[in-house]
Design an enzyme around this catalytic site. Structure first.
Site, mmCIF file in Angstrom:
data_model
loop_
_atom_site.group_PDB
_atom_site.id
_atom_site.type_symbol
_atom_site.label_atom_id
_atom_site.label_comp_id
_atom_site.label_asym_id
_atom_site.label_seq_id
_atom_site.Cartn_x
_atom_site.Cartn_y
_atom_site.Cartn_z
ATOM 1 N N LYS A 282 0.841 -1.205 0.000
ATOM 2 C CA LYS A 282 0.000 0.000 0.000
ATOM 3 C C LYS A 282 0.872 1.250 0.000
ATOM 4 O O LYS A 282 1.998 1.214 0.491
ATOM 5 C CB LYS A 282 -0.862 0.016 1.274
ATOM 6 N N ARG A 356 -10.145 -11.697 2.197
ATOM 7 C CA ARG A 356 -10.990 -12.767 1.662
ATOM 8 C C ARG A 356 -10.269 -14.117 1.739
ATOM 9 O O ARG A 356 -10.921 -15.151 1.863
ATOM 10 C CB ARG A 356 -11.410 -12.430 0.219
HETATM 11 N N1 BES Z 1 -7.974 -3.838 4.497
HETATM 12 C C1 BES Z 1 -8.197 -3.472 3.152
HETATM 13 C C2 BES Z 1 -9.499 -2.740 2.918
HETATM 14 C C3 BES Z 1 -9.692 -1.414 3.601
HETATM 15 C C4 BES Z 1 -9.612 -0.257 2.881
HETATM 16 C C5 BES Z 1 -10.029 -1.327 4.941
HETATM 17 C C6 BES Z 1 -9.826 0.965 3.487
HETATM 18 C C7 BES Z 1 -10.241 -0.107 5.560
HETATM 19 C C8 BES Z 1 -10.134 1.041 4.829
HETATM 20 C C9 BES Z 1 -8.192 -4.718 2.253
HETATM 21 O O1 BES Z 1 -7.410 -5.769 2.681
HETATM 22 C C10 BES Z 1 -7.670 -4.288 0.929
HETATM 23 O O2 BES Z 1 -6.545 -3.859 0.871
HETATM 24 N N2 BES Z 1 -8.474 -4.405 -0.115
HETATM 25 C C11 BES Z 1 -8.092 -4.022 -1.426
HETATM 26 C C12 BES Z 1 -8.549 -5.083 -2.391
HETATM 27 C C13 BES Z 1 -8.031 -4.893 -3.787
HETATM 28 C C14 BES Z 1 -6.540 -5.127 -3.831
HETATM 29 C C15 BES Z 1 -8.744 -5.845 -4.696
HETATM 30 C C16 BES Z 1 -8.758 -2.697 -1.744
HETATM 31 O O3 BES Z 1 -9.922 -2.518 -1.379
HETATM 32 O O4 BES Z 1 -8.117 -1.832 -2.301
HETATM 33 ZN ZN ZN Z 2 -5.376 -5.607 2.035
#
Ligand code: BES
Ligand code: ZN
Ligand code: ZN
Length: 501
Positions: A282, A356
């Site tokens: 990230k 997931r």
């Molecule tokens: N933990 C994150 C989602 C999240 C985003 C939680 C903002 C709280 C605030 C999750 O694991 C994630 O990173 N999801 C990705 C999925 C994508 C790579 C398909 C996302 O939502 O960007």
């Molecule tokens: Zn994530």
């Protein structure tokens, strides 16, 4: 953590209540409605309120605050009138916020106690529970790691007034229920606030163990060895990039008398104690917020914690997969294929779609332990924030009837949740060329729906609801009725749901 705030029933006449303040609420939109309690307080104070309504200062707009000091005719030092908005938009959800906002408003002004007077229609046990829940929710603030703390202003005592004397025992029971719920909410919010160096998967399991011991619940914590024996390849794939070993926490509640063939409800919660994204790392901006990626797990543990005391009549379990998501030298890489506990093969396209993966094995394990109904909560996707902002929880599920029952509890609990589609068209988007499924959607859009579809692959025909709380588990700025930080979203809803079964 015990709740310090004392909430009780007041039976004195309004004018002789000697709390620091008296609080009530007034309906209105442009013009305040001066009937009922308002008329009574206006009389008691020798006409101090009506002129404010006449001049347009007091309108009844939702959460408008009107404060009178040393009101004549009252023993209390302050009189606070909170706007309740239009009567047709008023429900226990508004009442909960009004009570909470009053607490935070008066506490900031040095009051240590107040009496909250309800209108005649709201003199019910359900209203008392909502008010007490609102008070306990609003009371919470986290200031654990400041070494120089301001002398804390504390609200010590709130009494509820205007309730009929004959309902006293039911109202006391309602307040006791609110205390159990509020205390569990605080327990979860404290954990969500913890930074990841102070709440690793192992430490989360230790907190769950201490909780289960205290609450008299059965607990089983799977370590990395047992997780491997169970072939939870999806969870292990996420955990392998971290120096911290994963855990799967299973807490079980069994009712004293279990009916034959009665349902077994499993609450499954994502607990990524820190989500860096892994190799699909990230950006640095706001990454610190990813310490809250265990909110779903904390939520589910808090729910069973409360249920141990509220004693529903069905069997309940919480299943919480806990891990870090780190980009270590052994981390899984985009393109890797993992075999989940169910036997399904997964192509990991993006290591940041880790929630997931760990839920896939946890949902599978919950079914193996005998769950007949599944509800999961997870900070799963940024896409749900695009769809519903920070307002609603995204609620998915099948069959629709099962989802509707959860949404009904959400309404009763005053937690906003919105039904999301999970039509078959979306399934195409998680097909993989080299494995059974891929962990992100191909093509554009629908990110929270393809994530839900991924989970559905592991739920199969079991009735299931998935709550995406990514937008609602954490609040950057305080609201009048609630601190900034963890919201405790979904805890009240799921407790309500379990108690209705
Ligand atoms: N933990 C994150 C989602 C999240 C985003 C939680 C903002 C709280 C605030 C999750 O694991 C994630 O990173 N999801 C990705 C999925 C994508 C790579 C398909 C996302 O939502 O960007
Ligand atoms: Zn994530
Ligand atoms: Zn995550």
């Amino acid at each position: 953590m015990p709740v310090q705030l004392e909430v009780q029933i007041e039976s004195q006449p309004f004018s002789s209540i000697s709390s620091d303040a008296i609080v009530t609420y007034v309906f209105g939109d442009k013009e305040a409605r001066m009937d009922g309690v308002l008329a009574e307080l206006d009389r008691a104070t020798g006409g101090k309120i009506k002129p404010l309504a006449d001049s347009g200062e007091l309108t009844g707009k939702f959460l408008e605050m009107t404060l009178l000091h040393y009101p004549q005719g009252l023993a209390a030092k302050k009189l606070l009138v909170v706007g309740a908005g239009k009567p047709d938009k008023f429900s226990h959800a508004e009442l909960r916020k009004i009570a909470g906002a009053a607490l935070r408003y008066l506490r900031a002004r040095g009051a240590k106690s107040f009496a909250f007077i309800v209108h005649e229609n709201d003199g019910t046990p359900a209203a008392a529970q909502a008010i007490a829940e609102g008070l306990l929710h609003a009371e919470y603030d986290s200031d654990k790691y400041h070494t120089e703390r301001k002398p804390a202003k504390v609200m010590e005592r709130v009494s509820l007034a205007g309730f009929p004397a004959h309902a006293r025992s039911e109202i006391d029971a309602a307040i006791a229920r609110a205390k159990i719920i509020g205390e569990s909410e605080i327990w979860a919010r404290d954990m969500i606030n913890e930074p990841s160096n102070r709440l690793t998967p192992r430490m989360l399991a230790e907190r769950a163990e201490a909780m289960a011991r205290e609450a008299g619940l059965e607990i089983d914590v799977l370590d990395e060895k047992r997780i491997a024996e169970l072939k939870m390849g999806a969870l292990l794939g996420v955990a392998q990039g971290s120096a911290e070993p994963p855990r799967v926490i299973v807490v079980r509640y069994r009712p004293a008398q279990k009916k034959l063939n009665s349902p077994v409800l499993a609450f499954v919660g994502k607990a990524v104690t820190f989500d860096t994204g892994g190799i699909s790392i990230k950006p640095a901006n706001n990454m610190e917020e990813m310490k809250t990626d265990m909110s779903g797990g904390a939520t589910m543990l808090a729910v069973v914690r409360a249920l141990a005391r509220l004693k529903p009549s069905i069997e309940i379990m919480a299943v919480v997969p806990a891990t870090e998501n780190m980009p270590g030298g052994r981390a899984q890489k985009p393109g890797d294929v993992q075999i989940a506990m169910s036997g399904k093969s997964i192509e990991v396209i993006n290591t940041d779609a880790e929630g997931r993966l760990i839920l896939a094995d946890a949902l599978c394990y919950a079914r193996k332990l005998g769950a007949t109904h599944l509800i999961d909560a997870a900070t799963l996707t940024g896409a749900i924030v695009v769809a519903l902002a920070n307002v609603h929880v995204g609620a998915f599920g099948t069959p629709r009837e099962f989802l509707d029952r959860v949404l009904e509890s959400a309404r009763a609990a005053g937690e906003k949740m919105w039904p999301m589609p999970i039509d078959d068209e979306y399934e195409e988007m998680i097909k993989s060329k080299i494995a059974d499924i891929r962990n992100t959607g191909s093509g554009k859009g629908g990110g929270s729906i393809t994530a839900a579809w991924f989970l559905k692959e592991f739920v199969e025909d079991t009735p299931w609801v998935h709550l995406d709380i990514a937008g609602t588990a954490w609040r950057d700025d305080a609201k009048p009725w609630s601190a900034c930080g963890p919201t405790g979203i979904a805890i009240r809803t799921l407790i309500d749901f379990a108690m209705r079964q």
